[in-house]
Design a protein around this motif. Structure first.
Motif, PDB file in Angstrom:
ATOM      1  N   ASP A 451      45.470  40.891  42.821  1.00 11.98           N
ATOM      2  CA  ASP A 451      45.024  42.289  42.795  1.00 11.98           C
ATOM      3  C   ASP A 451      46.129  43.246  43.223  1.00 11.98           C
ATOM      4  N   ALA A 452      47.127  42.738  43.948  1.00 16.62           N
ATOM      5  CA  ALA A 452      48.167  43.592  44.516  1.00 16.62           C
ATOM      6  C   ALA A 452      49.310  43.870  43.551  1.00 16.62           C
ATOM      7  N   TYR A 453      49.396  43.113  42.459  1.00 17.11           N
ATOM      8  CA  TYR A 453      50.523  43.278  41.539  1.00 17.11           C
ATOM      9  C   TYR A 453      50.329  44.529  40.685  1.00 17.11           C
ATOM     10  N   PRO A 454      51.428  45.300  40.422  1.00 15.74           N
ATOM     11  CA  PRO A 454      51.303  46.504  39.591  1.00 15.74           C
ATOM     12  C   PRO A 454      50.552  46.238  38.293  1.00 15.74           C
ATOM     13  N   GLY A 455      49.550  47.062  38.052  1.00 10.09           N
ATOM     14  CA  GLY A 455      48.539  46.832  37.033  1.00 10.09           C
ATOM     15  C   GLY A 455      47.201  46.814  37.730  1.00 10.09           C
ATOM     16  N   TRP A 456      47.190  46.159  38.890  1.00  8.51           N
ATOM     17  CA  TRP A 456      46.071  46.195  39.840  1.00  8.51           C
ATOM     18  C   TRP A 456      44.731  45.850  39.174  1.00  8.51           C
ATOM     19  N   TRP A 457      44.735  44.716  38.473  1.00  5.69           N
ATOM     20  CA  TRP A 457      43.497  44.252  37.842  1.00  5.69           C
ATOM     21  C   TRP A 457      42.583  43.698  38.918  1.00  5.69           C
ATOM     22  N   SER A 458      41.526  44.407  39.211  1.00  8.92           N
ATOM     23  CA  SER A 458      40.593  43.999  40.268  1.00  8.92           C
ATOM     24  C   SER A 458      39.190  44.423  39.856  1.00  8.92           C
ATOM     25  N   THR A 459      38.418  43.459  39.350  1.00  2.00           N
ATOM     26  CA  THR A 459      37.044  43.737  38.936  1.00  2.00           C
ATOM     27  C   THR A 459      36.114  42.695  39.543  1.00  2.00           C
ATOM     28  N   PRO A 460      34.847  43.003  39.662  1.00  2.00           N
ATOM     29  CA  PRO A 460      33.902  42.016  40.214  1.00  2.00           C
ATOM     30  C   PRO A 460      33.858  40.732  39.386  1.00  2.00           C
ATOM     31  N   GLU A 461      33.972  40.862  38.072  1.00  2.00           N
ATOM     32  CA  GLU A 461      33.923  39.685  37.198  1.00  2.00           C
ATOM     33  C   GLU A 461      35.128  38.783  37.453  1.00  2.00           C
ATOM     34  N   LYS A 462      36.286  39.409  37.603  1.00  4.91           N
ATOM     35  CA  LYS A 462      37.493  38.628  37.899  1.00  4.91           C
ATOM     36  C   LYS A 462      37.362  37.936  39.250  1.00  4.91           C
ATOM     37  N   ALA A 463      36.900  38.674  40.254  1.00  2.82           N
ATOM     38  CA  ALA A 463      36.779  38.118  41.605  1.00  2.82           C
ATOM     39  C   ALA A 463      35.856  36.904  41.629  1.00  2.82           C
ATOM     40  N   LYS A 464      34.742  37.001  40.914  1.00  6.06           N
ATOM     41  CA  LYS A 464      33.781  35.901  40.890  1.00  6.06           C
ATOM     42  C   LYS A 464      34.371  34.648  40.249  1.00  6.06           C
ATOM     43  N   LEU A 465      35.030  34.825  39.094  1.00  5.97           N
ATOM     44  CA  LEU A 465      35.610  33.666  38.401  1.00  5.97           C
ATOM     45  C   LEU A 465      36.804  33.096  39.162  1.00  5.97           C
ATOM     46  N   THR A 466      37.606  33.977  39.765  1.00  2.81           N
ATOM     47  CA  THR A 466      38.752  33.505  40.542  1.00  2.81           C
ATOM     48  C   THR A 466      38.287  32.669  41.726  1.00  2.81           C
ATOM     49  N   GLU A 467      37.225  33.116  42.362  1.00  2.98           N
ATOM     50  CA  GLU A 467      36.646  32.359  43.482  1.00  2.98           C
ATOM     51  C   GLU A 467      36.221  30.968  43.020  1.00  2.98           C
ATOM     52  N   GLU A 468      35.525  30.910  41.899  1.00  4.41           N
ATOM     53  CA  GLU A 468      35.072  29.629  41.367  1.00  4.41           C
ATOM     54  C   GLU A 468      36.251  28.740  40.996  1.00  4.41           C
ATOM     55  N   PHE A 469      37.268  29.346  40.418  1.00  2.00           N
ATOM     56  CA  PHE A 469      38.449  28.607  39.968  1.00  2.00           C
ATOM     57  C   PHE A 469      39.213  27.980  41.131  1.00  2.00           C
ATOM     58  N   THR A 470      39.296  28.716  42.228  1.00  2.00           N
ATOM     59  CA  THR A 470      40.114  28.240  43.344  1.00  2.00           C
ATOM     60  C   THR A 470      39.395  27.253  44.259  1.00  2.00           C
TER      61      THR A 470
END
Length: 530
Positions: A451-470
């Motif tokens: 989320d911190a990288y320039p572009g700052w892609w931070s959405t609830p959908e991303k957060a949910k899938l990233t959590e599952e992935f990790t």
């Protein structure tokens, strides 16, 4: 008076002859001494890089130019072997609790920093804390960390909130990764790069100086403590056989190549693809292919501006683009590129075409239709590219023309690399910028996953899938989650992947030990010069 003058001159000539005779006799008589003196002359190489990196601070910088240099100075707890598996570097051993939440790392003892101080767990803790808070990739790991605890002088423990599958890969990836500094250097550091006078690492080379616009100089670290295991990829024993490494910014590709041919440089990076056939047959240079693909990427500003939350407009941009034309123009020979919409290359177990329907559509009519749906009315779109990378500039030109022809108001801004890196950190200055991503062994390491990288892609959908992935430990289940993440990428389009590119470099025949291919960044420990 004239006799006295002549006598002085005769005496001078006799003394000079006598000194020269002694020196000459000593030189010819003691051949071993002369050879010994020659052997002690510093061995050095000059590396022609495409641009001068703004900083070598790996924790907050993801520039490949920076990593190529910095990997010789700084080290992390882990690194990658030739199969891209994480292996210990500054760690001696590890233990993992049965529930997968506690990771205990036992450090190697006797490892010296370039200031002479021994590395301990206090240095490791301080380095991890700064990276976790301010590093480019640090939050990806630290969002799952409960605490980091010093157990003893040479032992540290990471406690996770839940099992976290890619922890070792994140600790191993030096680009934007957790290199280890002395505690006193890093404990008060923030997101600003650490100053050059504090470039103190544990690597086989130490930072000596930067002469702006001319070179960065590294020098062999006499007290370096290598591992004992055999070299394997970036892992194992690192032995510095070359005394000095000069990294010289040479923006022009022809100058880099001709400089290697003429002996001005020993290594030239990122040579144009259209020159590959010619130089692969040229006996005055050697060519070196990069095993890891380069992925040209265009980032959208998800934080503010015209693309914020406007996924339909991003889809319009993607639908318009002709990836084949862009890659053909920028790279050249077909065997050096592939128009591949999968975020990960075909050679990996992560390859999938899920969600890629809009990739390489080459459809201006569809783009116009989607743009209308998105409410686009000809507003200016600021697009930043760098002249330092030929592939960036060439693809940027192709994309700009294609998009303008389809009715998009593209304001193409061309900068040197350092300026672009500075500007992309300010969300008010751009709408799209172009860069590339090197090969990575685990998708969690992509910069856009942070989320911190320039572009700052931070959405609830991303957060949910990233959590599952990790938190998923099973490889097959992780792949299924990755397919969902890639589908989301093509729905929300934080980035546009252009394709896969295979870079090649050239080097002088006198430089030995590089092999036939390189992993990601060229490394010069284990190399020698004739």
């Amino acid at each position: 008076m004239r006799k006295d003058t002549r006598f002085v001159w005769v005496l001078f000539l006799l003394l000079a002859w006598n000194v020269n005779t002694v020196l000459y006799a000593g030189g010819t008589k003691e051949k071993g001494e002369v050879k010994g003196t020659e052997a002690k002359a510093p061995k050095q190489i000059r590396y022609a890089t495409i641009a001068e990196p703004p900083s070598l601070d790996q924790q907050v910088i993801t520039s490949d130019q920076a990593t190529t240099i910095a990997q010789h100075v700084f080290e992390g707890l882990y690194t990658f072997n030739s199969k891209y598996d994480p292996v210990p570097l500054l760690v001696e051993s590890e233990s993992i609790s049965s529930d997968g939440k506690l990771i205990t790392l036992n450090l190697r003892q006797g490892v010296k920093f370039h200031n002479g101080k021994e590395m301990t767990s206090e240095d490791v803790n301080a380095s991890l804390q700064r990276w976790g808070k301010f590093g480019v990739r640090g939050p990806v790991l630290f969002n799952h960390v409960n605490q980091v605890k010093v157990l003893s002088k040479y032992a540290i423990q990471i406690e996770f909130k839940e099992p976290f599958a890619p922890w070792k890969a994140l600790l191993a990836f030096i680009n934007g990764g957790p290199v280890i500094y002395p505690k006193e250097v890093v404990e008060n550091a923030t997101k600003q790069p650490i100053p050059e006078n504090q470039y103190i690492g544990t690597g086989p080379y130490r930072f000596v100086e930067r002469n702006p616009g001319r070179y960065i100089l590294l020098e062999k670290f006499a007290d370096y403590q290598p591992r004992k295991d055999d070299p394997d990829g970036y892992g194992g024993k690192r032995i510095a056989l070359i005394d000095k490494l000069y990294f010289v910014p040479v923006p022009d590709v022809a100058t880099r190549v001709n400089g290697v041919k003429a002996g001005d440089y020993d290594y030239g990076e990122q040579i144009s693809g259209d020159l590959y056939e010619m130089y692969s047959k040229d006996s005055s240079v050697r060519t070196l292919l990069n095993e890891g693909v380069i992925m040209p990427l265009m980032f959208f500003n998800s934080k503010e501006g015209i693309f914020k939350n406007n996924y339909k407009l991003r889809q319009a941009i993607l639908a318009c683009l002709d990836m084949d034309a862009a890659l053909q123009t920028a790279v050249g020979p077909k065997n050096l590129w592939a128009s591949n919409g999968s975020i990960m290359p075909k050679s990996t177990s992560w390859y999938t075409m899920d969600g890629t329907d809009l990739y390489n559509k080459k459809s201006p009519s569809l783009a116009k239709s989607l743009a209308t749906e998105a409410g686009y009315k000809g507003e200016k779109i600021t697009f930043m590219v760098s002249s330092a990378y030929k592939i960036h500039a060439d693809i940027g030109m192709v994309f700009s023309k294609t998009l303008r022809d389809a009715g998009f108001n593209i304001d193409l801004q061309v900068y040197d690399w350092a300026t672009l890196v500075s500007k992309r950190g300010d969300s008010k200055q751009w709408d799209m910028f172009f860069t590339h991503h090197g090969f990575i062994p685990d998708p969690i390491l992509f910069t856009f996953m942070s989320d911190a990288y320039p572009g700052w892609w931070s959405t609830p959908e991303k957060a949910k899938l990233t959590e599952e992935f990790t938190v998923t430990m099973d490889p097959k289940k992780r792949l299924e989650v990755w397919k969902k993440i890639q589908t989301l990428v093509y729905q929300q389009i934080p980035i546009v992947k252009v394709g896969d590119v295979y870079n090649f470099d050239v080097y002088a025949p006198r430089l030995k030990g590089l092999g036939n291919t390189q992993l990601i960044w060229p490394k010069f420990w284990g190399c020698s010069v004739d």
